[in-house]
Each structure stands twice: as structure tokens, then as C-alpha cells.
Design an enzyme around this catalytic site. Structure first.
Site, PDB file in Angstrom:
ATOM      1  N   ASP A  19      -0.572 -10.903  14.076  1.00  9.30           N
ATOM      2  CA  ASP A  19       0.528 -10.959  13.092  1.00  9.30           C
ATOM      3  C   ASP A  19       1.868 -10.704  13.794  1.00  9.30           C
ATOM      4  OD1 ASP A  19       1.755 -11.324  10.681  1.00  9.30           O
ATOM      5  OD2 ASP A  19       1.360  -9.324   9.919  1.00  9.30           O
ATOM      6  N   PHE A  57       0.804  -1.221   0.000  1.00  6.85           N
ATOM      7  CA  PHE A  57       0.000   0.000   0.000  1.00  6.85           C
ATOM      8  C   PHE A  57       0.839   1.274   0.000  1.00  6.85           C
ATOM      9  CE2 PHE A  57      -2.704  -3.207   2.002  1.00  6.85           C
ATOM     10  CZ  PHE A  57      -3.788  -3.145   1.147  1.00  6.85           C
TER      11      PHE A  57
END
Length: 1388
Positions: A214, A103
């Protein structure tokens, strides 16, 4: 009749303002919402909303709408002005790009105004909208903005423009833990520290009600001190009341994802914070081992290992891991129901792995980190990888034709930690001017109070600093004193050890001298004996010459032989004693050298200690003088401080009184205000009640009077008519009069009440006036108090000025006093010095006395040593005498030995004969060796000559091809030469085949021998078992005999003794049998090991020969093709065709394909590395060479059989998700049988394929449930099978690697084709290859696909594997992981 009270206000009453009362409260609430940074309608959100509306509407197609155009005309300019005033990317200078993702990127920036360094994260709005997920950044922004934890990376500000979102975060110059693990071999001590910090960081995230999901080394950053902080909170999710999360998609990184999160892709995603503890276990394993526990090259392989974690988790034997570490990893990498940390972080903290002496859970952040990053400047980015410049075009939103709202999802993103908007405005505005004035005055007073308090605190700090200095000086003095004492004790201990060592040295020197003498004596003896032996030998030779004819001398010879044997025995004993003496002498000399070196070291240490002692004494004297000066300064400072404290206390009391008066005034003011409000309320209520009552009474009176008048009129009119009735109604008239009287009395009462109310109002007015007067008085008092406060502040300022002046005066006076009283101080100092000197002299005197005593002791010791030496000298003299006597005796013995010459002569002859035999053997062996070496060199020369001949032949061949039109005769000659060479090569091939057969025969013989050895071993094992059974039987029998109860009368002592003897015999026999058995076992084990080694060597030689044979075959094949080409060329030249028609369009001959390809090498767990190999594809083999030189020398690295090929296909991103995205179009995969490989032995084992327990079988497929986050299409319906964040449930076959939607399987659709792979997956291997370009990749795939057999052969049980080892092999060669099978090639 009475009416209800009116609902409306009085017409004459004043109306309230719109901002008063309830409206003001609502405004305050609204203002609080606008001020709150967590509110969705704070100032920044409102500005973002206006900005995004203008951006989304400012397009030509939308401006056609009149309302939109009017809105833009009104707000466009002001929005541009707002953008210019807000923070923007131009406010920062970009130093370097330190990271890049899907991104956007992370930049290292410096703020232009403040010159501070930050890390700025850029997120592309277009990419987030395109990938239909623009919500993940909200969690990241909120956590970093509002966490306020030392374990989380802090967000300073967030802003946006029309293209990007910007997050300005604190810069972590230590880089991530991936960088640390790649630069260092992490020991267990470091792993313990970083794991503990990760545990605390995750606990901080969990305490906020979030799960990270994560956790990996990439998201663990190190600050400038080396301590850890968590980052990248895009995958965080809020927990419900039970501490659980509902999620239908698997989120996280494949290597670190937990089994319960993987299971969530099926739709039953319900898990808690324990999924983060799984990732911590993987991270700890990776730190200690250097690799993740469930590593595989493909996603399917990784996921299948994670799901089968009970069987797939194993610790490597070559790395040392403690029991506690293994226990912790196993406790983390287990099912969520029993996973460590499920009941809270405390059970993790109590684990024995974290026990240490350096830190605990409370002070870990204050302790020194294992690795502190070495930084050259504030913009040092050496701990981050260099990122290449992104040269691609930046994609932006297309111009819309209708309203899209691309900017709307990002409203409210802007954030500032130190928000200055609305910071100066008061929390609530009141309309009353008096209260605003009072608040301003109170603020001024508070400011002054704060200033005074700050002044006071600064004075207190100065006092504390002085006290701390004194304490530090005292501690330093104590430390120096302790160090001095320690040095003195050390010196004493060193001196004592020196004395002991000197004594030991003297003793050892004495011993050495003795041993030297003995050795010399023994050497003399040995020489004499040797001379005697030589003389005896000479005599023997003479006797032998004399007595050759006579046979009578045999007896004498035998006697002499016996004497010679005795002499030899004596010689041996003497030589042994001499060797022992030499050894003892050497040992004693070594001990002496060691002692001397120790002595020197101790003397050096003593010197160093003395110098250190002198330094410490000097420091001690300096510190004492400094302490005295500090004490004087302290006393002087304490006096000044006492004065200041007195003044400060006075000022404080004044302040307290002022504050108390202020508080009283404020209380009275509040009370009066409350009274005023109460009175006003009462007054207004009374007024309303009175007016209402008056109105009611007036209305009733008016009604009664009207009625009275009407009755009177009626009566006057009817008096004439009803005169007769007047008498009857007189009573009614009386009653009416009574009523009138009552009404009049009521009226008087009401008037009285009115008068009372007026009186009360007047009293209240008086009270109001009095309260106003009091208020004015209080205001005056307040003004007076303000003046008093001002006066006090002036006094304080004057006092501070006076204090400064006083300090200056004090300094001047102290200087004058110092100058005037220097003599007195000097005298005192001299006196002190003299006292110190006296003390020092006394100390020195005591030390000298001690030294003298020590010296006396040493003298005594030396005298003792002298006496000992005298004693030793007397001993040596006696020993010399004894030795002389022994020498005389030995001379006598030598004379006797001379008679035994003949025996010695015979022995010498026999020894000489043996020596000649051994010499001849050695010569023959040397000759054989030299012949073998010559043969080897000849063979090598022949090989080189043949290679040179082949090279020359190739060169000639090329030349002849170029000159074929000129001379056909030369072509015929070359043809002959080539045919002869081919014949030679065929002969060589036959020879090699013969050698191969011989080696196979030898191998079979060795196998037979091994079988026979195994049979012998089995026999011996049987014998051992029999022996053991016999032993047990004997032991049982003995136990029976021992436990048997026999009558006393029958037994006798003789029987017992006999049995004991038998028992001992049995034991002895058993021991001897055991010894024999163990010896035989050792012998046969050695033989077995030797045979196995021979077999291994033979198999290695066989593989090498086979590989060279394969390379020779390919060369022969090439030569034959060239010969055919020559024949065709000759025929075509005779017909008249042009050259080069034999080759196809792709430039390679149809039978041969060659070129450079790269094989994967696993440098780390993150990315592939590649090593180039030269690959040749013949009609039967695929040969891999390390270089072209190896190709010329016929030394292949690896050989694959084309008959054993199963499949060749290009790969997708899911197959090699660790490879670089740019390399994927150039990578293709080969599937082949395990036995079809000849290869140099790799330095790591190939992992076995997992069991079939976790696979879904359908139409020959073995499907594994998975998810695809990379671009992938379903091979059944050709629809997309992936999504970046929420991918659909998918299946992948581990055999043919076909990918499809799970719905096709669940709905039992017939779209899925049967599996094309029929081979046994356990016997198959795969190989990834990288071509130089996509065109080459397509060419290699198309050519190799043609060579694949239609029906793959069955695996050969006796096929060759490749145990050949070589140092040329690249470490971590990636022909590993058989679990990662790739799908078949799609039809082109």
C-alpha cells in the site's frame, strides 16, 4: 554368583534440591522466554492475558458459574491494581486530532511526566471485531517496534484498555507527501530526491522479508528535517523462501494498485516485491504531473485502465518531463516479468534518472531536504489538515450472556521500547552464597573500572577538543588568506576591465561626436534640398499657370519630371543616410550609457572590495593574535596534558596489572573449582565402587562359611556310618581346604584394596584441605587486590584533586607571571607589532610601487589617447573642408534642379488627388463604422428595453394574479398584453430561426469553399507529385548521360559544354518551379486556415444562438403555462373555485422543474469539489445557468436535450468513491447522448472510452471484474457483495452498472437480468449532480425519470457539439471520463 548394580541411590547419600542441575537450566530458559520482548509469553503478554480474562469474565451472567466467580474474587483486585500501575491514556495530554480513519484516529499528544511530544494512534477494538479482522495491526506493531531503521516510523510503546488499542509513535511534523504536493508544484529535482528516499525505505521493508502492498503519498511522512519515513504497515505481508506472496484478495489503494495484485482477486494471487515498485512509478508520475496515471471517477474505470496500462499510460504534453523520468516511470509501470526492481534494488539505483551532484545513495539522509518544514513549536501541526470533532456515539461491546472472548485477540499487544520489568533481576540465580558474593564484588570492581575508563575518556575528549579548536583556527586562517588572495586578484581584474571600458568609452564618445556632426550636416543638406524642392514646386506652379494654353512645354515638363525624379532619388538616399546616422548615433549613445553604468557598477564593486579587504585585514590581524594566544595556551595545555597523560598511563598500567592479577586469580579459582569438582566426583565414584565390592565379597564369604559349616556337620554325623568311605573322600577334603585357602587369600586381597582406598581417600581429603587453604589464600589475595584497587581509586581521586589544585595553582601562577612579566610580554608584543608593521609597510611599499607602475601605464595610455584625439581633430578638420566642398557642389545641383519645377508640380497634383481619394474612403469607412456602432447600441437598447418590459410584465402578472378576484377587466387587458408579447416573442423566435438558417447557409457555403480549397490542394499535390516524378526522371536521365560510356573519338568538348548548359537551364527551371509551388502552397494553406477559423467562429455563433433560442423557448413555454393558468383561473373564478389548483403537490408546475444543483469540479485526485448551477427543466431541454443574472439574460452555461436522455439514477459509494460519504445520499447521475449537449468549451479534453478487449459480454452486458471494499449488495441475489479486507469476486456492467457476484456468471445462472441500456457507449456521456437534500434528490430523480423517452433516439451524425469558449467556465469541470458509466435506477 554376582548381582547387577543397584539403580537407586545409597540410603545414606544426600538428595539434590529441585532447583539444581537440569531443573535450574529449564528455569533459566523459561526466564529468558519471559524476558524476550519478541516472545509470545513475555511479561507484558502474561499481564495482558490475566487482564483480558478478568475483563471477559466480569459479567453478571458469567459470574453465576462458581469457578469463574472464585477466579474473579481471587484476581479482580490485583488486576485493578495492575491496571492502575500500567501506562494508560490519562498519562498523555491530547493537543489535537491530526487524522481519522475507519478504525479510530491519530492524536498529537504530550506525555505529562517527560513533556515529550508523540503521535498516538487509537484503534477501536469493537470496530475491528465487528469487521471480522483484528490481525492487521500485529504487522504494523511488530515492524514499528523491531525495525530499527531510519526509514520507518518508530514505535515507543503500545498499550490497551477495554475499548482501544494505543500505539505511541514518533511525531512527524512535516505531514505527508499529499500535503506537500498540494502546496507545491514539485520539480523534477525534488521528485528525484523523494523517489530515492522511498526506494531506500522500501528496500528496508523488503530486507525484513515483508512486502508493503500500500505504497502511496498518504503513507509517506516527513520528519522535522524534511526527510521521508514510511508508515501504515497494516497491509504488509511476509514473503516465503522464494520472495513471493500467496494472496487471494486485492489489497491496496485503487489508484496505486498493480495489475498482478488486481488479478489476485480471481484466486491466483502469486506475486512478489515488484508490486511495490509499481506503486513507486505511480507516485513519481503523480509528483511530476500532479495526477495519477490511471485516474477515473469510478473504481471500475480505474481498474480497467490499470489492466490496460499499455494503452492507457500516456504523458501530458503541457508538462515537461525528462527522458530519464519517462523511462523510469515506464520501467515501473509495466508487466511484472520485465518490471524494474524485480532483480533487486541495485538496478533501480543504477538508473540514470537518479544521477546528481548533491547526494548519493549512502549520504542522502545526511543532506538537506528540498523542503524543510517551518515549525513554530514542538506541537506545530500546520502541515496536517484540520479534523472535525467526531460527535457520533462511541460503540462498545454489548453485555454477553455467555463467554465471547472479545479481549482475547489483543493479548500480547502491550510493548515498551525501554522495558523496566525484570531489568534488575539477575539472569540466573545460584544457591551457592560464595558465588553470589563473588559476583557482587566483581560487579563493584567492574563499576569502578567503568568509572575510571569514563574519567580517562573524558580527559581524552578534552584533549581532542583542544586539538579540534586549534585545527579550526588554522583552517579559518587559511580560508582568510585564500579569500584575501582572491580579493586581490578580483580587484586587479576589475581595475583592468575599468581601464578597458574607459578606453572604449573615449572611443565611442569620439565616434558619437563624429556621427552627430555628420547627422547635423545631413540634416542641413536635407533642409536645403527641401527648400529647393519647394522653390522648384513654386516655379512649376508659375510655369503651369503661364503655359496652360501652349502645348510645346510638354518636352520641358518631361525633362523637369526626370530632374525631379533624380532629385527625389537623391533626397531618398540622403534621408536613408540620415536615418542610418541617427540609428548609429542612438546605438552609440546607448553603448556609452551602458559603459557608464558598467563603470559605475565596477567602481561600486571596487569600493566594496576595498572595504572587504580592510575588514579581512583586520580579521587577519585579530586571528593572528588569537592564534598566538591559542598557541601559547596550547603549549601550556600540552604540558599539562603530557603530565596528565603520564599520570593516566601510570594509572592505566596499575589498572592493567590489577586486571591481570584479577584474571589470574579468577583463572586459578576456576581451575581449583574444576579440580575440586573432579576430585569430589572421583571420591564419590570410588566410594560407591568400594562399598559395592565390599558388599559382594562379604556376601560371598558368608555364603562360603555357611556351606563349610554344613559340610563339617554332615561329615561329623557321617564319620561313624561312612568310615570306610573316609579314605576315598580325603582327596575331596583336601580340595575343600585348598578352596578355603584361596578364599582366605582373596579376603586378604580385598582387605588390602580397602586399605589402599582408605589411603587414597585420606590423600584426597588432604588435597581438599590444601585446595581449601589455597582458596582461602586466593580470597585473601583477592581482598588484598580489592584493597589495592580501592587504594588506586583513592589515589586517582587524590590525583584528580591534586590536578585541580595544580590547575588552580597554575592559574594563580600564570596570573602572577602575567602580572610580573607584563613588561617583557609587552616588549615582545611591541616587537612583534613592529615586525608586522614592517612587513605591512613593505607590502604597502610594493603595492604602491605596483600602483605607481599602473599609474605610469595609465599616463602613457592617456597620452596615447590625447595623441589619438589630436589625430581625430585633424581628421575632422579635413572632413569639414571636404563637406564644405560637397555643399558647394550640392548648391550647384540645387540650382540645376530649380529648372525641373513643372514635373514636380504635376506629381504633387497627382499625389493630392490620391490623398483626397484616400481621405474620402477613410471618411466613408468611419461613417459606416459609426453607423454600425449606433445600430449595435440601438439593438442593445432594444434588448434591454425588451428585458425590462418582460420584467415589468412579470411583475404586473404577479400583481394581477393576486388581484384577480377584484377586476376581471384588468385580467383581460393583461391577457391582451401577454398575447401581444407572445406574438413579439414568436416574431423574435422566427427572426432567430432565420438568422440560424442564414448562418447554416453560410456554413454550408464555407464547407463548399473548403471542399473546393481541398480539391485545389489535391490538384496542387498532384502537380507536385508530377513535378517530383519529372525531377526524378530528369535526374535519372542525367545520371544515365553522366555514366554512359561513349567512345573518345565521337565525343567533343562542344557537346559536353552544350549539355552542361542544358543541365543548368533545367536546374534553374526546376528551382523556379519549386519556388512557385511553395508560394502557392503557402497561399492556399493561409486561405485554408482562414476558412477553418471562419467556420469555427460561425459554429460558435451558431451554438450561442441555439442556446439563447433554447432559453427563449423555455421562457415562452413558461409564459404559455402562465397564460393557461390565467385562463383556467378566469374560468374557475367564474365558477367559484379557489386559486392555486393548477399546481401539483410538490410545489412545481408539471411542465417545469427548477432549482439549485451542484456540478463536480475536480480540485485534486483525492476528493470532489462542487460548483452551484441554477437548473431549469422544460418539456424539451435541461438548462444550466451560472447564476440567476445569466438566467435573466438568457445566457445558459450548458443545455441538454431531454430527447437524448438515457438514464437517471441515484449513485452508490462505489460509483463515487472519491466523494464525501455524507454527500452520497444527495448525488444522482444523468446519462445522455454526446450529441445532445450544448456547452461552453471545457478547458480539458474528455477522455475516450476504452476498447472492449477486457470486458466479459453476457446478455448485452459488458462486465468488468472488480472488488468492493464499500457497502454494496448484489443486484441479482441481494446478498452482500463487499468486505473491508476480503471482498468476494464481483462483476460490474460498464453500460448499465448492474453489480453481481462473479459466481452467478461462472455457474451460468439465469438470475442476471439482460442489460437495459441500448445506446452506443462511445457516444454517451454522464453527469453527476448534487442536490441540497436527499428529498430534493429523490424529487429530481423521480421527475426526470418520467421525462426519459422509452426508446432512446439514434445518435445524430450531424448533431452539434459545443466548441464555444468562455472565460466563465470553471476549471476542471467534471463532465469528463466517459468510461465511468453508472448503473440504471433501481425500481423504487
Amino acid at each position: 554368583m554376582s548381582r547387577p548394580p543397584p539403580t537407586g541411590k545409597m540410603p545414606g547419600a544426600p538428595e539434590a534440591a529441585p532447583g539444581d542441575g537440569a531443573g535450574a537450566g529449564r528455569q533459566r530458559k523459561l526466564e529468558a522466554l519471559i524476558r524476550d520482548p519478541r516472545s509470545p509469553i513475555n511479561v507484558e503478554s502474561l499481564l495482558d492475558g490475566l487482564n483480558s480474562l478478568v475483563l471477559d469474565l466480569d459479567f453478571p451472567a458469567l459470574r453465576k458459574n462458581k469457578n469463574i466467580d472464585n477466579f474473579l474474587n481471587r484476581y479482580e483486585k490485583i488486576v485493578k491494581k495492575i491496571r492502575g500501575l500500567q501506562m494508560k491514556a490519562e498519562d498523555y495530554d491530547v493537543v489535537k486530532v491530526i487524522g481519522r480513519g475507519a478504525f479510530g484516529e491519530v492524536q498529537l499528544v504530550r506525555h505529562k511526566a517527560s513533556q515529550k511530544v508523540y503521535a498516538m494512534k487509537l484503534l477501536s477494538k469493537f470496530e475491528m471485531i465487528k469487521r471480522s479482522d483484528s490481525a492487521f495491526f500485529w504487522e504494523e506493531r511488530d515492524i514499528m517496534a523491531f525495525a530499527n531503521s531510519p526509514w520507518v516510523v518508530q514505535l515507543f510503546c503500545a498499550f490497551q484498555d477495554d475499548r482501544y488499542l494505543y500505539m505511541v509513535m514518533e511525531y512527524m511534523p512535516g505531514g505527508d507527501l499529499v500535503n506537500l504536493m498540494s502546496n507545491y508544484d514539485v520539480p523534477e529535482k525534488w521528485a528525484k530526491f523523494y523517489t530515492a528516499e522511498v526506494v531506500l525505505a522500501l528496500d528496508a521493508i523488503h530486507s525484513m522479508g515483508l512486502i508493503h502492498r500500500d505504497v502511496k503519498p498518504d503513507n509517506m511522512l516527513l520528519d522535522k528535517h524534511g526527510h521521508l519515513k514510511l508508515a501504515d504497515f497494516g497491509t504488509c505481508m511476509k514473503m516465503d523462501e522464494t520472495g513471493m506472496v500467496h494472496c487471494d484478495t486485492a489489497v491496496g489503494t485503487p489508484d496505486y494498485i498493480s495489475p498482478e495484485v488486481l488479478k489476485s482477486q480471481g484466486g491466483d494471487g502469486y506475486y512478489g516485491r515488484e508490486c511495490d515498485w509499481w506503486s513507486v512509478g505511480v507516485f513519481l508520475f503523480e509528483m511530476l504531473v500532479g495526477d495519477t496515471p490511471f485516474y477515473a471517477d469510478s473504481l471500475v474505470g480505474t481498474y480497467s485502465k490499470i489492466m490496460d496500462h499499455k494503452n492507457s499510460l500516456c504523458f501530458p504534453e503541457d508538462t515537461e518531463i525528462s527522458k530519464h523520468a519517462k523511462n523510469l516511470i515506464c520501467a515501473f509501470l509495466t508487466d511484472r516479468e520485465v518490471r524494474l526492481g524485480r532483480n533487486g534494488v541495485e538496478e533501480i539505483k543504477q538508473h540514470p534518472f537518479f544521477k546528481n551532484d548533491q547526494w548519493n545513495w549512502d549520504n542522502i539522509r545526511e543532506t538537506a531536504a528540498p523542503v524543510v518544514p517551518e515549525l513554530s513549536s514542538d506541537i506545530d501541526s500546520s502541515n496536517f489538515d484540520d479534523i472535525e470533532d467526531d460527535k457520533g456515539d462511541v460503540e462498545t461491546f454489548p453485555i454477553p450472556k455467555a463467554f465471547v472472548g472479545n479481549q482475547l485477540p489483543f493479548i500480547g499487544f502491550t510493548y515498551f521500547r525501554e522495558n523496566l520489568l525484570l531489568s534488575d533481576s539477575p539472569p540466573c540465580r545460584e544457591n551457592d552464597a560464595i558465588q553470589t558474593r563473588k559476583s557482587e564484588e566483581s560487579q563493584e570492581i567492574q563499576k569502578k573500572l567503568y568509572a575510571l575508563e569514563e574519567h580517562l575518556s573524558s580527559e581524552v575528549q578534552a584533549k581532542e577538543e583542544l586539538e579540534q579548536k586549534c585545527k579550526s583556527i588554522n583552517t579559518r586562517l587559511e580560508k582568510t588568506a585564500k579569500e584575501l588572495e582572491e580579493e586581490i586578484t578580483l580587484r586587479k581584474s576589475v581595475e583592468s576591465t575599468l581601464r578597458q571600458l574607459e578606453r572604449e568609452k573615449a572611443l565611442l564618445q569620439h565616434k558619437n561626436a563624429e556621427y552627430q556632426r555628420k547627422a547635423d550636416h545631413e540634416a542641413d543638406k536635407k533642409r536645403n534640398l527641401e527648400n529647393d524642392v519647394n522653390s522648384l514646386k513654386d516655379q512649376l506652379e508659375d510655369l503651369k499657370k503661364r503655359n496652360q494654353s501652349s502645348q510645346i512645354s510638354t518636352e520641358k515638363v518631361n525633362q523637369l519630371q526626370k530632374q525631379l525624379d533624380e532629385a527625389n532619388a537623391l533626397l531618398r538616399t540622403e534621408s536613408d543616410t540620415a536615418a542610418r546616422l541617427r540609428k548609429t548615433q542612438a546605438e552609440s549613445s546607448k553603448q556609452i550609457q551602458q559603459l557608464e553604468s558598467n563603470n559605475r557598477d565596477l567602481q561600486d564593486k571596487n569600493c566594496l572590495l576595498e572595504t572587504a579587504k580592510l575588514k579581512l585585514e583586520k580579521e587577519f590581524i585579530n586571528l593572528q593574535s588569537a592564534l598566538e594566544s591559542e598557541r601559547r595556551d596550547r603549549t601550556h595545555g600540552s604540558e599539562i596534558i603530557n603530565d596528565l597523560q603520564g599520570r593516566i598511563s601510570g594509572l592505566e598500567e596499575d589498572l592493567k596489572t590489577g586486571k591481570a592479577l584479577l584474571a589470574k586469580v579468577e583463572l586459578e579459582k576456576r581451575q581449583l573449582q574444576e579440580k575440586l569438582t573432579d576430585l569430589e566426583k572421583e571420591k564419590s565414584n570410588m566410594e560407591i565402587d568400594m562399598t559395592y565390592q565390599l558388599k559382594v565379597i562379604q556376601q560371598s564369604l558368608e555364603q562360603e562359611e555357611a556351606e563349610h559349616k554344613t559340610t563339617k556337620a554332615r561329615l561329623a554325623d557321617k564319620n561313624k556310618i561312612y568310615e570306610s568311605i573316609e579314605e576315598a573322600k580325603s582327596e575331596a577334603m583336601k580340595e575343600m581346604e585348598k578352596k578355603l585357602l584361596e578364599e582366605r587369600s582373596l579376603k586378604q586381597k580385598v582387605e588390602n584394596l580397602l586399605l589402599e582406598a582408605e589411603k587414597r581417600c585420606s590423600i584426597l581429603d588432604c588435597d581438599l584441605k590444601q585446595s581449601q587453604q589455597k582458596l582461602n589464600e586466593l580470597l585473601k589475595q583477592k581482598d588484598v587486590l580489592n584493597e589495592d584497587v580501592r587504594n588506586l581509586t583513592l589515589k586517582i581521586e587524590q590525583e584528580t584533586q591534586k590536578r585541580c589544585l595544580m590547575q588552580n595553582d597554575l592559574k594563580m601562577q600564570t596570573q602572577q607571571v602575567n602580572t610580573l612579566k607584563m613588561s617583557e610580554k609587552q616588549i615582545k608584543q611591541e616587537n612583534n607589532h613592529l615586525m608586522e608593521m614592517k612587513m605591512n609597510l613593505e607590502k604597502q611599499n610594493t603595492e604602491l610601487r605596483k600602483e605607481r607602475q599602473d599609474a605610469d601605464g595609465q599616463m602613457k595610455e592617456l597620452q596615447d589617447q590625447l595623441e589619438a584625439e589630436q589625430y581625430f581633430s585633424t581628421l575632422y578638420k579635413t572632413q569639414v573642408r571636404e563637406l564644405k566642398e560637397e555643399n558647394e557642389e550640392k548648391t550647384k545641383l540645387c540650382k540645376e534642379l530649380q529648372q525641373k519645377k513643372q514635373d514636380l508640380q504635376d506629381e504633387r497634383d497627382s499625389l493630392a488627388a490620391q490623398l483626397e481619394i484616400t481621405l474620402t474612403k477613410a471618411d466613408s469607412e468611419q461613417l459606416a463604422r459609426s453607423i454600425a456602432e449606433e445600430q449595435y447600441s440601438d439593438l442593445e437598447k432594444e434588448k434591454i428595453m425588451k428585458e425590462l418590459e418582460i420584467k415589468e410584465m412579470m411583475a404586473r402578472h404577479k400583481q394581477e394574479l393576486t388581484e384577480k378576484d377584484t377586476t376581471i377587466a384588468s385580467l383581460e387587458e393583461t391577457n391582451r398584453t401577454l398575447t401581444s408579447d407572445v406574438a413579439n416573442l414568436a416574431n423574435e423566435k422566427e427572426e432567430l430561426n432565420n438568422k440560424l438558417k442564414d448562418s447554416q447557409e453560410q456554413l454550408s457555403k464555407l464547407k463548399d469553399e473548403e471542399m473546393s480549397a481541398a480539391a485545389i490542394k489535391a490538384q496542387f499535390e498532384k502537380q507536385l507529385l508530377n513535378e517530383r516524378t519529372l525531377k526524378t526522371q530528369a535526374v535519372n536521365k542525367l545520371a544515365e548521360i553522366m555514366n554512359r560510356k561513349e567512345p573518345v573519338k565521337r565525343g567533343s568538348d562542344t557537346d559536353v559544354r552544350r549539355k552542361e548548359k542544358e543541365n543548368r537551364k533545367l536546374h534553374m527551371e526546376l528551382k523556379s518551379e519549386r519556388e512557385k509551388l511553395t508560394q502557392q502552397m503557402i497561399k492556399y494553406q493561409k486561405e485554408l486556415n482562414e476558412m477553418q477559423a471562419q467556420i469555427a467562429e460561425e459554429s460558435q455563433i451558431r451554438i450561442e444562438l441555439q442556446m439563447t433560442l433554447d432559453s427563449k423557448d423555455s421562457d415562452i413555454e413558461q409564459l404559455r403555462s402562465q397564460l393557461q393558468a390565467l385562463h383556467i383561473g378566469m374560468d374557475s373564478s367564474s365558477i367559484g373555485s379557489g386559486p392555486g389548483d393548477a399546481e401539483p403537490d410538490d410545489g412545481f408546475p408539471e411542465s417545469r422543474l427548477e432549482g439549485w444543483l451542484s456540478l463536480p469540479v475536480r480540485n485534486n485526485t483525492k476528493k470532489f469539489g462542487w460548483v452551484k448551477k441554477y437548473v431549469i427543466v422544460s418539456s424539451k431541454k435541461i438548462l444550466f445557468y451560472d447564476s440567476e443574472q445569466d438566467k435573466e439574460q438568457s445566457n445558459p452555461y450548458m443545455v441538454l436535450d431531454i430527447d437524448k436522455l438515457f438514464h437517471v439514477r441515484p449513485v452508490t459509494q462505489t460509483d463515487v468513491y472519491r466523494a464525501d460519504a455524507k454527500e452520497i445520499p444527495r448525488i444522482f447521475q444523468i446519462l445522455y447522448a454526446n450529441e445532445g449537449e450544448s456547452k461552453k468549451e471545457p478547458e480539458f479534453p474528455v477522455e475516450p472510452v476504452g476498447e472492449k478487449s477486457n470486458y466479459i459480454c453476457h446478455k448485452g452486458h459488458e462486465f468488468i471484474p472488480t472488488l468492493y471494499h464499500f457497502p454494496t449488495n448484489c443486484e441479482a441475489c441481494m446478498k452482500p457483495l463487499w468486505h473491508m479486507f476480503k471482498p468476494p469476486p464481483a462483476l460490474e456492467c460498464r453500460r448499465c452498472h448492474i453489480k453481481c457476484h462473479k459466481d452467478h456468471m461462472d455457474k451460468k445462472e439465469e438470475i442476471i437480468a439482460p442489460c437495459k441500456v441500448y445506446y452506443d457507449i462511445s457516444s454517451a456521456k454522464n453527469l453527476l449532480l448534487l442536490a441540497n437534500s436527499t428529498e430534493e434528490q429523490q424529487k429530481w430523480v423521480s421527475r426526470l425519470v418520467k421525462k426519459i423517452p422509452k426508446k432512446p433516439p439514434a445518435p445524430d451524425p450531424f448533431a452539434r457539439s459545443s466548441p464555444r469558449t468562455s472565460m466563465k467556465i470553471q476549471q476542471n469541470q467534471s463532465i469528463r471520463r466517459p468510461s465511468r458509466q453508472l448503473a440504471p435506477n433501481k425500481p423504487s
